[in-house]
Scaffold this active site. Structure first.
Site, mmCIF file in Angstrom:
data_model
loop_
_atom_site.group_PDB
_atom_site.id
_atom_site.type_symbol
_atom_site.label_atom_id
_atom_site.label_comp_id
_atom_site.label_asym_id
_atom_site.label_seq_id
_atom_site.Cartn_x
_atom_site.Cartn_y
_atom_site.Cartn_z
ATOM 1 C CB CYS A 1 -2.046 7.106 2.543
ATOM 2 S SG CYS A 1 -3.235 6.127 3.440
ATOM 3 C CD GLU B 1 -2.753 -1.489 0.473
ATOM 4 O OE1 GLU B 1 -3.132 -0.543 -0.257
ATOM 5 O OE2 GLU B 1 -3.200 -2.639 0.354
HETATM 6 P P1 NAD Z 1 8.443 5.295 4.150
HETATM 7 O O1 NAD Z 1 8.285 4.642 2.819
HETATM 8 O O2 NAD Z 1 9.514 6.302 4.308
HETATM 9 O O3 NAD Z 1 8.691 4.195 5.280
HETATM 10 C C1 NAD Z 1 7.804 3.114 5.468
HETATM 11 C C2 NAD Z 1 8.551 1.970 6.139
HETATM 12 O O4 NAD Z 1 9.510 1.451 5.231
HETATM 13 C C3 NAD Z 1 9.329 2.378 7.398
HETATM 14 O O5 NAD Z 1 9.223 1.348 8.350
HETATM 15 C C4 NAD Z 1 10.746 2.491 6.889
HETATM 16 O O6 NAD Z 1 11.715 2.308 7.901
HETATM 17 C C5 NAD Z 1 10.773 1.364 5.882
HETATM 18 N N1 NAD Z 1 11.829 1.483 4.863
HETATM 19 C C6 NAD Z 1 12.372 2.601 4.331
HETATM 20 N N2 NAD Z 1 13.304 2.273 3.428
HETATM 21 C C7 NAD Z 1 13.339 0.912 3.379
HETATM 22 C C8 NAD Z 1 14.099 -0.043 2.618
HETATM 23 N N3 NAD Z 1 15.019 0.322 1.736
HETATM 24 N N4 NAD Z 1 13.839 -1.336 2.829
HETATM 25 C C9 NAD Z 1 12.885 -1.734 3.697
HETATM 26 N N5 NAD Z 1 12.168 -0.896 4.453
HETATM 27 C C10 NAD Z 1 12.385 0.409 4.281
HETATM 28 O O7 NAD Z 1 6.995 5.917 4.534
HETATM 29 P P2 NAD Z 1 6.583 6.812 5.800
HETATM 30 O O8 NAD Z 1 7.138 8.186 5.634
HETATM 31 O O9 NAD Z 1 6.819 6.089 7.070
HETATM 32 O O10 NAD Z 1 4.991 6.865 5.597
HETATM 33 C C11 NAD Z 1 4.375 7.759 4.748
HETATM 34 C C12 NAD Z 1 4.007 7.116 3.432
HETATM 35 O O11 NAD Z 1 3.177 5.991 3.658
HETATM 36 C C13 NAD Z 1 3.195 8.044 2.552
HETATM 37 O O12 NAD Z 1 3.628 7.926 1.217
HETATM 38 C C14 NAD Z 1 1.780 7.526 2.717
HETATM 39 O O13 NAD Z 1 0.905 7.856 1.664
HETATM 40 C C15 NAD Z 1 2.023 6.063 2.824
HETATM 41 N N6 NAD Z 1 0.879 5.387 3.456
HETATM 42 C C16 NAD Z 1 0.067 4.615 2.679
HETATM 43 C C17 NAD Z 1 -1.050 4.016 3.231
HETATM 44 C C18 NAD Z 1 -1.977 3.175 2.413
HETATM 45 O O14 NAD Z 1 -2.798 2.462 3.009
HETATM 46 N N7 NAD Z 1 -1.918 3.215 1.102
HETATM 47 C C19 NAD Z 1 -1.320 4.210 4.581
HETATM 48 C C20 NAD Z 1 -0.452 4.992 5.347
HETATM 49 C C21 NAD Z 1 0.661 5.573 4.772
#
Ligand code: NAD
Length: 523
Positions: free
Chosen positions: A319, A285
């Site tokens: 999101c 997601e």
């Molecule tokens: P992010 O992508 O920066 O981080 C998400 C997770 O991924 C964190 O736990 C982070 O540590 C991990 N991560 C980062 N780089 C990684 C890698 N190389 N390998 C593995 N894991 C890694 O997102 P964020 O800033 O925490 O959250 C905001 C984003 O999430 C926004 O884009 C938002 O739209 C999205 N979001 C989507 C939904 C949905 O249901 N579609 C819901 C909530 C948030």
């Protein structure tokens, strides 16, 4: 303890006074628990590392939330090994017993809901009802997946046969070990929900939260322990995404990944999957750039309520936040006046206080994104109709407080109509026809949520049929584009907002954590 009976969801507009009594007591309790050092938990054992990192409150960075372990690839590998070792027994546990244990987890979460929500306010800066909603939703998500198992009789289905001695079945079986990688903005629901689905389906889990919300991660782990999940079924690691998180992606001991986060990380994960020797399910997601359409036939009071709540709730860090508005020229002025008036009345401040609706953004990165976007808008001729500033008065200058911001006058192809910002900024564009609004709404890589305000059912039907979004709303005062709830509004994105087309909290979700085995048994 006072009995607060009101059901809190993201659509709750006002809280029962008892809820605030509970919150006041919980905040006092939680205050005394801040600043502790927390381990990771691998196979039920506390694990510490040589390095720790500090998790500070976005409300006031002088407040230390806690100190967490800087886990690396080695710790991720240990956690995967523990989850693999626990997988055979857990998958062989009768599904009714798994359901019983996970329903105990729901009860445990509900029992501690106020303390958990109070901790979340400190850690994320969302308001009281948003945080309570996040905790309550976690229990409701897990319960929904358990109920789905019951409704589907454990996903064992007798099939037809070609002869009298032939017994044929379809059964859904777990993959093994799932990695659960969660974002900061719904730190409980988007960790506990996916992990609950993975576990009720018979998988074991390695969970890594966003570093900004490590406290909510360890609290979820403690809830799992209190609920009696067997050792090794739920493992918890902390550390940077690019090392500890990346190891979970690289490790061939992970049989499936459920990721919620940004498009950048999510798309890389999908590319990686295409290059692997053995494919595995990746349930992804991602972000959104969610439009609200206001037609000439809209009830503008409803529309302005729905838009401000979705644009600025949780400081625009959903999101599903409404970050674009397409409004009919005929009603534009009246709508904009109402929206600006309501936005200027938003109560900002310390979200621990009961009447505060907007708190800080989560970290310095959010602050920078906000300031950059406002500067770009001004440079490109945009007009700031409300907000536009960081709040620098005491005590807010110690946190990451920015004003809810409405930007008008940018060309409708401007980058601020396309990029997900994840801060409290929404942009307004004029339209003449509904089709023009829908075309603009669809003209983005994202397809998460969308809303319309119109009192004409034909317009609404046309919108539902043409809009490219996984979650759609018409005339929703409590949130133009936000606020889905398990069992009520399945939540998942189309296009670059989600990879599976099956929403969380909906009837097609939990099956993704299992694979079908067709069984032919000749007697
Ligand atoms: P992010 O992508 O920066 O981080 C998400 C997770 O991924 C964190 O736990 C982070 O540590 C991990 N991560 C980062 N780089 C990684 C890698 N190389 N390998 C593995 N894991 C890694 O997102 P964020 O800033 O925490 O959250 C905001 C984003 O999430 C926004 O884009 C938002 O739209 C999205 N979001 C989507 C939904 C949905 O249901 N579609 C819901 C909530 C948030």
């Amino acid at each position: 303890m006072t009995q607060a009976t009101q059901r809190i969801t993201y659509a709750t507009m006002a809280a029962d006074p008892n809820i605030h009594v509970e919150f006041d007591a919980a905040i006092e309790r939680v205050k005394g628990m801040l600043g502790r050092t927390y381990p990771m938990y691998i196979n039920g054992e506390a694990v510490t590392t040589a390095d720790q990192f500090d998790d500070r409150s976005p409300i006031d960075t002088r407040i230390l939330i806690g100190r967490f372990q800087q886990g690396g690839r080695e710790h991720a590998r240990q956690a995967v090994a523990a989850a693999r070792a626990a997988a055979p027994a857990w998958s062989a546990t009768p599904w009714k017993e798994r359901v019983r244990i996970l329903k105990t987890l729901c009860d445990t979460i509900r029992k501690h809901q106020y303390d958990l929500a109070a901790m979340m306010i400190y850690e994320v800066g969302k308001n009281r009802l948003e945080c309570l909603g996040d905790v309550v939703e976690t229990a409701d998500l897990i319960e929904y997946y358990c109920d789905e198992f019951e409704r589907n009789n454990g996903y064992l289905k007798p099939m037809d046969s070609l002869g009298p001695d032939e017994n044929n079945y379809s059964v859904l079986r777990p993959y093994g070990v799932f990695a659960v990688i969660s974002p900061f903005n719904f730190p409980f629901a988007l960790a506990g929900g996916p992990a609950g689905a993975a576990m009720v389906a018979g998988n074991t889990v390695v969970f890594k939260p966003a570093s900004d919300t490590a406290l909510m991660g360890v609290k979820l782990t403690e809830m799992a322990q209190e609920a009696g999940l067997p050792r090794g079924v739920f493992n918890f690691i902390t550390g940077p995404g690019r090392t500890a998180g990346q190891e979970l992606i690289d490790n061939s001991g992970i049989d499936g990944i459920v990721f919620t986060g940004s498009m950048e990380v999510g798309m890389n994960l999908l590319k990686d999957n295409g290059a692997r020797a053995i494919p595995r399910p990746v349930i992804i997601e991602m972000g959104g750039k969610n439009p609200a359409i206001i037609t000439s036939k809209a009830d503008l009071d409803k529309a302005s309520d729905g838009v401000y709540r979705s644009a600025f709730g949780a400081q625009g860090q959903k999101c599903s936040a409404c970050s674009r508005i397409y409004v009919s020229k005929e009603v534009r002025q009246k709508f904009v006046d109402l929206l600006v008036e309501k936005t200027k009345k938003i109560r900002m401040g310390n979200p621990l206080e009961k009447d505060v609706w907007m708190g800080p953004v989560v970290n310095e990165g959010g602050l920078k994104t906000f300031e950059d976007a406002v500067a770009r808008a001004k440079k490109d001729g945009g007009k700031i109709l409300a907000g536009g500033n960081r709040i620098m008065t005491e005590p807010f200058n110690h946190g990451y407080f920015v004003e809810p911001t409405i930007i008008d006058g940018l060309p409708k192809q401007h980058a601020l109509f396309k990029e997900e910002l994840f801060v409290p900024i929404t942009v307004i564009g004029d339209v003449v026809t509904l089709d023009e609004a829908i075309d603009l709404a669809n003209d983005t890589e994202y397809g998460l949520t969308a809303g319309i305000f119109s009192e004409d059912d034909k317009e609404i039907e046309h919108f539902f049929n043409r809009i490219e979004a996984g979650v759609t709303y018409a005339n929703r005062r409590s949130g133009a584009t936000t606020g889905a709830w398990p069992g009520i509004n399945p939540f998942g994105g189309w296009k670059a907002s989600g990879a599976t087309g099956r929403g969380t909290g909906g009837p097609w979700y939990v099956q993704q954590f299992m694979r079908e085995q067709s069984r032919v048994h000749i007697k």
